[in-house]
Design a protein around this motif. Structure first.
Motif, PDB file in Angstrom:
ATOM      1  N   THR A  63       0.842  -1.210   0.000  1.00 42.72           N
ATOM      2  CA  THR A  63       0.000   0.000   0.000  1.00 42.72           C
ATOM      3  C   THR A  63       0.873   1.255   0.000  1.00 42.72           C
ATOM      4  OG1 THR A  63      -1.766  -1.141   1.206  1.00 42.72           O
ATOM      5  CG2 THR A  63      -1.773   1.270   1.263  1.00 42.72           C
ATOM      6  N   LYS A  64       1.908   1.246   0.829  1.00 39.35           N
ATOM      7  CA  LYS A  64       2.823   2.391   0.900  1.00 39.35           C
ATOM      8  C   LYS A  64       3.546   2.587  -0.424  1.00 39.35           C
ATOM      9  CE  LYS A  64       6.613   4.298   3.678  1.00 39.35           C
ATOM     10  NZ  LYS A  64       7.515   4.089   4.817  1.00 39.35           N
ATOM     11  N   TYR A  65       3.978   1.478  -1.032  1.00 40.82           N
ATOM     12  CA  TYR A  65       4.701   1.536  -2.297  1.00 40.82           C
ATOM     13  C   TYR A  65       3.818   2.109  -3.417  1.00 40.82           C
ATOM     14  CZ  TYR A  65       7.628   0.000  -6.212  1.00 40.82           C
ATOM     15  OH  TYR A  65       8.405  -0.043  -7.345  1.00 40.82           O
ATOM     16  N   ALA A  66       2.524   1.752  -3.361  1.00 43.79           N
ATOM     17  CA  ALA A  66       1.591   2.222  -4.392  1.00 43.79           C
ATOM     18  C   ALA A  66       1.215   3.689  -4.222  1.00 43.79           C
ATOM     19  CB  ALA A  66       0.333   1.362  -4.377  1.00 43.79           C
ATOM     20  N   LYS A  67       1.183   4.165  -2.973  1.00 43.07           N
ATOM     21  CA  LYS A  67       0.695   5.521  -2.715  1.00 43.07           C
ATOM     22  C   LYS A  67       1.793   6.556  -2.481  1.00 43.07           C
ATOM     23  CE  LYS A  67      -3.767   4.078  -0.794  1.00 43.07           C
ATOM     24  NZ  LYS A  67      -4.661   4.134   0.390  1.00 43.07           N
ATOM     25  N   ASP A  68       2.926   6.112  -1.942  1.00 44.82           N
ATOM     26  CA  ASP A  68       3.992   7.050  -1.573  1.00 44.82           C
ATOM     27  C   ASP A  68       5.057   7.094  -2.669  1.00 44.82           C
ATOM     28  OD1 ASP A  68       5.943   8.592  -0.437  1.00 44.82           O
ATOM     29  OD2 ASP A  68       6.043   7.480   1.455  1.00 44.82           O
ATOM     30  N   THR A  69       5.057   8.156  -3.432  1.00 46.23           N
ATOM     31  CA  THR A  69       5.997   8.275  -4.557  1.00 46.23           C
ATOM     32  C   THR A  69       7.449   8.406  -4.096  1.00 46.23           C
ATOM     33  OG1 THR A  69       5.598  10.666  -4.610  1.00 46.23           O
ATOM     34  CG2 THR A  69       4.290   9.287  -6.096  1.00 46.23           C
ATOM     35  N   SER A  70       7.640   8.806  -2.830  1.00 46.05           N
ATOM     36  CA  SER A  70       9.003   8.949  -2.324  1.00 46.05           C
ATOM     37  C   SER A  70       9.579   7.608  -1.808  1.00 46.05           C
ATOM     38  CB  SER A  70       9.048   9.979  -1.193  1.00 46.05           C
ATOM     39  OG  SER A  70       8.292   9.544  -0.084  1.00 46.05           O
ATOM     40  N   TYR A  71       8.719   6.599  -1.789  1.00 43.68           N
ATOM     41  CA  TYR A  71       9.126   5.280  -1.286  1.00 43.68           C
ATOM     42  C   TYR A  71       9.819   4.536  -2.419  1.00 43.68           C
ATOM     43  CZ  TYR A  71       8.638   0.982   1.517  1.00 43.68           C
ATOM     44  OH  TYR A  71       8.871  -0.152   2.256  1.00 43.68           O
ATOM     45  N   SER A  72      11.134   4.488  -2.376  1.00 45.87           N
ATOM     46  CA  SER A  72      11.930   3.961  -3.488  1.00 45.87           C
ATOM     47  C   SER A  72      11.876   2.438  -3.588  1.00 45.87           C
ATOM     48  CB  SER A  72      13.393   4.384  -3.331  1.00 45.87           C
ATOM     49  OG  SER A  72      13.968   3.767  -2.192  1.00 45.87           O
ATOM     50  N   ASP A  73      12.276   1.935  -4.764  1.00 45.15           N
ATOM     51  CA  ASP A  73      12.354   0.489  -4.982  1.00 45.15           C
ATOM     52  C   ASP A  73      13.342  -0.147  -4.004  1.00 45.15           C
ATOM     53  OD1 ASP A  73      10.605   0.789  -7.029  1.00 45.15           O
ATOM     54  OD2 ASP A  73      12.079   0.593  -8.636  1.00 45.15           O
ATOM     55  N   GLU A  74      14.463   0.540  -3.785  1.00 40.04           N
ATOM     56  CA  GLU A  74      15.499   0.021  -2.891  1.00 40.04           C
ATOM     57  C   GLU A  74      14.971  -0.107  -1.453  1.00 40.04           C
ATOM     58  OE1 GLU A  74      17.254   1.604  -6.473  1.00 40.04           O
ATOM     59  OE2 GLU A  74      15.928   2.539  -4.985  1.00 40.04           O
ATOM     60  N   LYS A  75      14.219   0.918  -0.995  1.00 40.14           N
ATOM     61  CA  LYS A  75      13.674   0.893   0.367  1.00 40.14           C
ATOM     62  C   LYS A  75      12.588  -0.184   0.485  1.00 40.14           C
ATOM     63  CE  LYS A  75      13.429   2.721   4.549  1.00 40.14           C
ATOM     64  NZ  LYS A  75      12.523   1.762   5.185  1.00 40.14           N
ATOM     65  N   TYR A  76      11.785  -0.324  -0.561  1.00 41.29           N
ATOM     66  CA  TYR A  76      10.742  -1.348  -0.560  1.00 41.29           C
ATOM     67  C   TYR A  76      11.363  -2.748  -0.466  1.00 41.29           C
ATOM     68  CZ  TYR A  76       7.023  -4.398  -2.309  1.00 41.29           C
ATOM     69  OH  TYR A  76       6.122  -5.407  -2.450  1.00 41.29           O
ATOM     70  N   THR A  77      12.426  -2.973  -1.243  1.00 41.27           N
ATOM     71  CA  THR A  77      13.108  -4.273  -1.220  1.00 41.27           C
ATOM     72  C   THR A  77      13.735  -4.534   0.147  1.00 41.27           C
ATOM     73  OG1 THR A  77      13.591  -4.156  -3.592  1.00 41.27           O
ATOM     74  CG2 THR A  77      14.941  -5.652  -2.267  1.00 41.27           C
ATOM     75  N   LYS A  78      14.372  -3.513   0.699  1.00 39.50           N
ATOM     76  CA  LYS A  78      15.007  -3.642   2.016  1.00 39.50           C
ATOM     77  C   LYS A  78      13.970  -3.968   3.092  1.00 39.50           C
ATOM     78  CE  LYS A  78      18.004  -1.165   5.263  1.00 39.50           C
ATOM     79  NZ  LYS A  78      18.714   0.112   5.539  1.00 39.50           N
ATOM     80  N   ASP A  79      12.831  -3.283   3.047  1.00 32.35           N
ATOM     81  CA  ASP A  79      11.773  -3.522   4.032  1.00 32.35           C
ATOM     82  C   ASP A  79      11.143  -4.904   3.850  1.00 32.35           C
ATOM     83  OD1 ASP A  79      12.238  -1.049   5.099  1.00 32.35           O
ATOM     84  OD2 ASP A  79      10.524  -0.077   4.136  1.00 32.35           O
ATOM     85  N   THR A  80      11.031  -5.347   2.601  1.00 36.56           N
ATOM     86  CA  THR A  80      10.486  -6.679   2.320  1.00 36.56           C
ATOM     87  C   THR A  80      11.391  -7.762   2.904  1.00 36.56           C
ATOM     88  OG1 THR A  80       9.418  -5.942   0.272  1.00 36.56           O
ATOM     89  CG2 THR A  80       9.827  -8.303   0.498  1.00 36.56           C
ATOM     90  N   ILE A  81      12.685  -7.599   2.715  1.00 31.12           N
ATOM     91  CA  ILE A  81      13.654  -8.552   3.275  1.00 31.12           C
ATOM     92  C   ILE A  81      13.552  -8.578   4.794  1.00 31.12           C
ATOM     93  CG2 ILE A  81      16.119  -9.000   3.609  1.00 31.12           C
ATOM     94  CD1 ILE A  81      16.552  -8.005   0.735  1.00 31.12           C
ATOM     95  N   LYS A  82      13.349  -7.403   5.407  1.00 31.64           N
ATOM     96  CA  LYS A  82      13.215  -7.321   6.874  1.00 31.64           C
ATOM     97  C   LYS A  82      11.980  -8.097   7.341  1.00 31.64           C
ATOM     98  CE  LYS A  82      14.171  -5.570  11.013  1.00 31.64           C
ATOM     99  NZ  LYS A  82      13.005  -5.982  11.796  1.00 31.64           N
ATOM    100  N   VAL A  83      10.893  -8.004   6.605  1.00 28.55           N
ATOM    101  CA  VAL A  83       9.675  -8.748   6.941  1.00 28.55           C
ATOM    102  C   VAL A  83       9.949 -10.253   6.909  1.00 28.55           C
ATOM    103  CG1 VAL A  83       7.370  -9.377   6.104  1.00 28.55           C
ATOM    104  CG2 VAL A  83       8.054  -6.973   6.181  1.00 28.55           C
TER     105      VAL A  83
END
Length: 273
Positions: A63-83
Motif C-alpha cells: 500500500t505504501k509503495y503504491a501511494k507514496d511516490t518517495s518510497y523507493s524500490d530500494e527501500k521497498y526491497t530492504k523492508d520486504t527482506i526485513k519482513v
C-alpha cells in the motif's frame, strides 16, 4: 515389636516406596510428554502468528509503495527482506524443540523457502529470480497448506484469498513434485537388456510400467551410452507418450556408435494430463 509386625511394617514400607517411585516416574513421563506437546504447540502458534503478521506487513508495504511516490524500490526491497527475516526469527524461536517428525520437515521446508525468497529479493538477475521463485514455491506453499490442514493453523479473514491462491498453487506443485519423484524413480530403476538384433545391430530393450496414479501426457529421458571405460560415446532419448496409470510400454534403443556397454538414464521433462 514381634516378627509378624516387622514383616507387615516392611511390606507396607515397600508398597509406599514403590508407589512413590511409580508416581515419580509417571510424573516424569507425563512432564516429558507434556513438554513435547507444549513445544510443538508453541511452534504451531508461532507459525500462525508469523504467517498472518507477514501478510499484514506485506500488505502495508505494498500500500505504501503504491501511494507514496518517495518510497523507493530500494527501500521497498530492504523492508520486504526485513519482513521475511522477522518471520524466520519468529519461527526459529521454538523450532529446535519440535518432536513431531512431520512437523520438523514442514518447518524446515517453510523456513528454507523463505530464505530463498530473501535471495530472490537481493538479486537483479531475472533468470535467478524465476529460479528462486520456483524453488521457494515448491517448499513454502505445500508447507503452509499442511500447517492449515494438518495442524489447525488459522488464517485471518483478510488473508483468505492469499491462502486460497496458495492452496490452488500447492495442489499443482504437489502434483508436479509427485510426477518428478515418480519419473526419477522410473528412470533409476529402468534396466535395459543388451542383445543383438536381426541385422546384427546392438539393441537395448525393456518394458516400463506406470505404477503411479499420475496420467502422463508425455515423459522423456535423456540417455548416455558409455563404453567399457566409462566414456560417453553417444546420446539418445526415451520418449513415452500417453503413459496412463497401469500402462506398459516397450522401450528399444539402438546406439549408432559401436562399443556401448551400459546406459545412464536421467529425466528430461514430462507433462501430466
Amino acid at each position: 515389636m514381634n516378627i509378624k509386625s516387622k514383616i507387615v511394617g516392611l511390606t507396607l514400607l515397600s508398597m509406599i516406596s514403590f508407589g512413590v517411585v511409580g508416581c515419580s516416574n509417571q510424573s516424569s513421563n507425563s512432564s516429558s510428554q507434556g513438554q513435547e506437546a507444549t513445544t510443538d504447540e508453541a511452534f504451531i502458534k508461532d507459525f500462525e502468528k508469523s504467517i498472518n503478521k507477514r501478510w499484514d506487513d506485506q500488505n502495508k508495504l505494498e500500500t505504501k509503495y503504491a501511494k507514496d511516490t518517495s518510497y523507493s524500490d530500494e527501500k521497498y526491497t530492504k523492508d520486504t527482506i526485513k519482513v521475511l527475516e522477522d518471520e524466520i526469527a519468529a519461527l526459529q524461536k521454538n523450532k529446535k524443540g519440535i518432536k513431531d517428525k512431520s512437523l520438523i520437515k514442514i518447518a524446515d521446508d517453510y523456513i528454507k523457502g523463505v530464505k530463498i525468497q530473501i535471495e530472490l529479493n537481493k538479486t537483479q538477475d531475472t533468470d535467478l529470480m524465476i529460479k528462486y521463485e520456483e524453488e521457494s514455491d515448491k517448499l513454502r506453499k505445500p508447507a503452509l497448506i499442511a500447517m492449515v490442514d494438518d495442524y489447525g493453523v488459522k488464517v485471518k479473514d483478510a488473508h483468505q484469498q492469499n491462502y486460497k491462491d496458495f492452496k490452488e498453487q500447492a495442489t499443482v506443485i504437489n502434483k508436479s513434485n509427485g510426477a518428478q519423484t515418480f519419473a526419477d524413480k522410473l528412470g533409476r530403476e529402468m534396466t535395459l537388456e543388451k542383445s543383438t538384433g536381426e541385422f546384427g545391430d546392438i539393441e537395448f530393450t525393456t518394458i516400463v510400467e506406470n505404477t503411479s496414479k499420475l496420467d502422463f501426457k508425455s515423459l522423456s529421458y535423456k540417455v548416455q551410452y558409455k563404453d567399457k571405460e566409462g566414456v560417453v560415446i553417444a546420446d539418445d532419448i526415451i520418449y513415452l507418450e500417453n503413459f496412463a496409470p497401469g500402462a506398459k510400454q516397450k522401450v528399444k534403443l539402438t546406439p549408432y556408435e559401436e562399443g556401448a556397454e551400459n546406459l545412464v538414464i536421467t529425466t528430461d521433462w514430462f507433462e501430466t494430463k
